[in-house]
Design an enzyme around this catalytic site. Structure first.
Site, PDB file in Angstrom:
ATOM      1  N   TYR A 144     -18.696 -54.379  61.948  1.00  8.70           N
ATOM      2  CA  TYR A 144     -20.118 -54.140  62.131  1.00  8.70           C
ATOM      3  C   TYR A 144     -20.716 -54.013  63.718  1.00  8.70           C
ATOM      4  O   TYR A 144     -20.110 -54.874  64.601  1.00  8.70           O
ATOM      5  CB  TYR A 144     -21.017 -55.169  61.630  1.00  8.70           C
ATOM      6  CG  TYR A 144     -22.451 -54.933  61.657  1.00  8.70           C
ATOM      7  CD1 TYR A 144     -23.211 -53.800  61.230  1.00  8.70           C
ATOM      8  CD2 TYR A 144     -23.244 -55.887  62.385  1.00  8.70           C
ATOM      9  CE1 TYR A 144     -24.415 -53.474  61.112  1.00  8.70           C
ATOM     10  CE2 TYR A 144     -24.803 -55.595  62.292  1.00  8.70           C
ATOM     11  CZ  TYR A 144     -25.336 -54.371  61.850  1.00  8.70           C
ATOM     12  OH  TYR A 144     -26.685 -54.282  61.877  1.00  8.70           O
ATOM     13  N   ASP A 246     -17.005 -55.438  71.394  1.00  6.16           N
ATOM     14  CA  ASP A 246     -18.017 -55.837  70.933  1.00  6.16           C
ATOM     15  C   ASP A 246     -18.112 -57.459  70.600  1.00  6.16           C
ATOM     16  O   ASP A 246     -17.522 -57.694  69.768  1.00  6.16           O
ATOM     17  CB  ASP A 246     -18.322 -55.042  69.721  1.00  6.16           C
ATOM     18  CG  ASP A 246     -19.740 -55.451  69.004  1.00  6.16           C
ATOM     19  OD1 ASP A 246     -20.514 -56.450  69.563  1.00  6.16           O
ATOM     20  OD2 ASP A 246     -20.102 -54.618  68.147  1.00  6.16           O
ATOM     21  N   LYS A 274     -27.038 -62.403  70.957  1.00  2.00           N
ATOM     22  CA  LYS A 274     -26.925 -63.441  70.491  1.00  2.00           C
ATOM     23  C   LYS A 274     -26.785 -64.732  71.470  1.00  2.00           C
ATOM     24  O   LYS A 274     -27.759 -65.303  71.971  1.00  2.00           O
ATOM     25  CB  LYS A 274     -25.808 -63.650  69.113  1.00  2.00           C
ATOM     26  CG  LYS A 274     -26.109 -62.558  68.212  1.00  2.00           C
ATOM     27  CD  LYS A 274     -25.235 -62.631  67.028  1.00  2.00           C
ATOM     28  CE  LYS A 274     -25.533 -61.686  66.142  1.00  2.00           C
ATOM     29  NZ  LYS A 274     -26.003 -61.677  64.741  1.00  2.00           N
TER      30      LYS A 274
HETATM   31  C1  LIG Z   1     -20.563 -57.551  66.069  1.00  5.14           C
HETATM   32  C2  LIG Z   1     -22.047 -57.077  66.092  1.00  5.14           C
HETATM   33  N1  LIG Z   1     -22.338 -56.114  66.877  1.00  5.14           N
HETATM   34  C3  LIG Z   1     -23.444 -55.794  67.059  1.00  5.14           C
HETATM   35  C4  LIG Z   1     -24.612 -56.397  66.334  1.00  5.14           C
HETATM   36  C5  LIG Z   1     -25.997 -55.772  66.427  1.00  5.14           C
HETATM   37  O1  LIG Z   1     -26.778 -56.551  66.967  1.00  5.14           O
HETATM   38  P1  LIG Z   1     -28.312 -56.912  66.891  1.00  5.14           P
HETATM   39  O2  LIG Z   1     -28.494 -57.140  65.571  1.00  5.14           O
HETATM   40  O3  LIG Z   1     -28.865 -57.585  68.082  1.00  5.14           O
HETATM   41  O4  LIG Z   1     -28.706 -55.457  67.054  1.00  5.14           O
HETATM   42  C6  LIG Z   1     -24.192 -57.332  65.544  1.00  5.14           C
HETATM   43  C7  LIG Z   1     -25.315 -58.221  64.598  1.00  5.14           C
HETATM   44  O5  LIG Z   1     -25.087 -59.026  64.137  1.00  5.14           O
HETATM   45  C8  LIG Z   1     -22.871 -57.881  65.517  1.00  5.14           C
HETATM   46  O6  LIG Z   1     -22.388 -58.794  64.837  1.00  5.14           O
END
Ligand SMILES: Cc1ncc(COP(=O)(O)O)c(C=O)c1O
Length: 452
Positions: A144, A246, A274
């Protein structure tokens, strides 16, 4: 149940009349036993509006590495809130934070701040396309990268629709996604270097970027197989493809240098969110000068009204200060607490003869109940999205609801987050609840399944 959660039930009914689905993120609609309402959090604990107390392993789904309401983070944020919130201009806290991130994160020669992980991912993909002049992005099944149209593909696809496991279809996660975007996103299985190698050998001249979670936190907290990320790094370099880590979940959680620091692999671009600010809204797009320089020169667009809002930057600086203190001792505390919990659950699974998959790290791990019926000691680890589908999600859902009823809050998808605020007493109380729920819910369900 209705008595224990009476006020949450009434609140949900009320809010559904004006708030779509009663929640502000679809993910929360799936909470078990249903979306509860919370009143306050402190350290490892949360209290709901009915006064029930929980040991929290959700931790905002990752941000709260230091636990709820950490005094230093709150003080720093409040102090700045009283001085000013948003200037639509530079402030000195910004470079204090970018200098710190740049010092801690191996690839972070230049940094930009935003609010959400999703938008920072969007920025990384735009940069990769601009730098290479190519369009295709390779992502991995089960991962994700936020909820935006350009990358919201194949997080949890139906394998019957996704087809061949070595060459999965690119499936949108939501109706309404821009249909043109999918022709530029290629989905591959994770942890399989030969499929990636072959794909790049045949198509590299169209591939702008490979984007990956360095640990597959959004499906079963799957660690990379030995040598996998190293080989991915080599292939990306050899084919002139931008490698994007990511680290929205792994960043500052797996180590002070994120997964890239822990595994000693340097991507070209990276994304944090986060845990960087322990609950304050800030994300970070960072990377090598030759890519981020395109933003620095104003050639590639990046903007946002709320980028670098001062209270969130202050919260991030305070968070990183605590994380760095005493030689980053906090990571050992978290790792130890997590490993105690993992080993405790494993021992209870053996006691109740419940097959489990338990994998990950002290700071984030996964628990699942495989359906293959193998004895606990033989249960297979999960190494990619398709192998994760062997988990009995329905049984895990029952487990989650029963744990929440006993004051332990966990995520229905199976990942558990730890913080430095979780104490030995928290771990003991959690294991007591696991013991009870294994005994009254999980083991009897498995017995029924065997005799059916
Ligand atoms: C690996 C990863 N990338 C991107 C995101 C997206 O971040 P946000 O919810 O702050 O938009 C998340 C959200 O859980 C994530 O787990």
């Amino acid at each position: 149940m209705s008595e224990r959660y009476a006020r949450s039930i009434a609140n949900l009914e009320r809010s559904r009349k004006t708030l779509a689905g009663g929640v502000s993120s679809n993910v929360r609609a799936g909470d078990k036993p249903f979306p509860l309402f919370f009143d306050r959090g402190m350290g490892s604990r949360l209290w709901d509006v009915d006064g029930n107390e929980y040991i929290d392993y959700v931790l905002g789904r990752g941000p709260l590495l230091l636990g709820h309401t950490h005094p230093e983070v709150i003080d720093a944020t409040c102090r700045q809130l009283h001085r000013g919130q948003i200037y639509a201009a530079q402030h000195e806290l910004e470079f204090h934070l970018s200098e710190r991130v740049s010092r801690l994160i191996p690839c972070a020669e230049l940094v930009r701040f935003g609010i959400s992980g999703s938008e920072a991912v969007h920025g990384a993909l735009r940069l990769a396309r601009a730098a290479t002049g190519r369009q295709t992005v390779v992502k991995f099944e089960g991962q994700y990268h936020g909820w935006l149209d350009n990358i919201l593909y194949s997080l949890s696809p139906d394998p019957l629709r996704a087809g061949d496991e070595l060459h999965p279809a690119t499936l949108p996660e939501s109706p309404g996604q821009f249909t043109g975007a999918d022709s530029h996103v290629v989905v591959l299985p994770w942890n399989n270097i030969s499929v990636l190698r072959q794909y790049l050998e045949e198509h590299a001249e169209q591939v702008a970027a490979i984007i990956t979670e360095p640990v597959m936190c959004n499906t079963a907290v799957i660690p990379p197989l030995p040598g996998y990320l190293e080989a991915m790094r080599e292939l990306a370099t050899a084919h002139g493809v931008v490698l994007i880590f990511d680290e929205v979940i792994t960043g500052f959680r797996l180590s002070l240098g994120g997964a890239q620091g822990r595994f000693n692999i340097v991507p070209d671009l990276t994304i944090f969110g986060k845990a960087i600010a322990n609950g304050m809204p800030i994300s970070c797009l960072a990377g090598k000068d030759r890519f981020m320089g395109l933003i620095a020169a104003g050639k590639v667009g990046h903007g946002g009204t709320y980028n670098s809002i001062a209270p969130a930057v202050a919260g991030a600086i305070a968070t990183l200060e605590v994380l760095e203190r005493d030689g980053a001792a906090v990571y050992e505390t978290i790792e130890l607490a997590g490993q105690r919990l993992i080993e405790g659950i494993r021992a209870l699974a053996l006691k109740w003869e419940i097959p489990v998959v338990l994998q990950g790290y002290g700071g984030i791990f996964y628990l699942g109940f495989p359906r293959d019926g193998k004895p606990p000691s033989l249960a297979q680890p999960v190494f990619d999205y398709r192998s994760s589908l062997a988990a009995d999600q329905e049984l895990y859902t029952q487990f989650v609801s029963a744990m929440v009823d006993r004051g332990v809050r966990i995520i229905p998808r199976g990942n558990w987050f730890l913080s430095s605020a979780h104490t030995q007493a928290d771990i003991d109380a959690t294991l007591a609840a696991v013991d009870e729920v294994f005994g009254v819910v999980v083991a009897p369900a498995l017995d029924r399944a065997v005799s059916a």
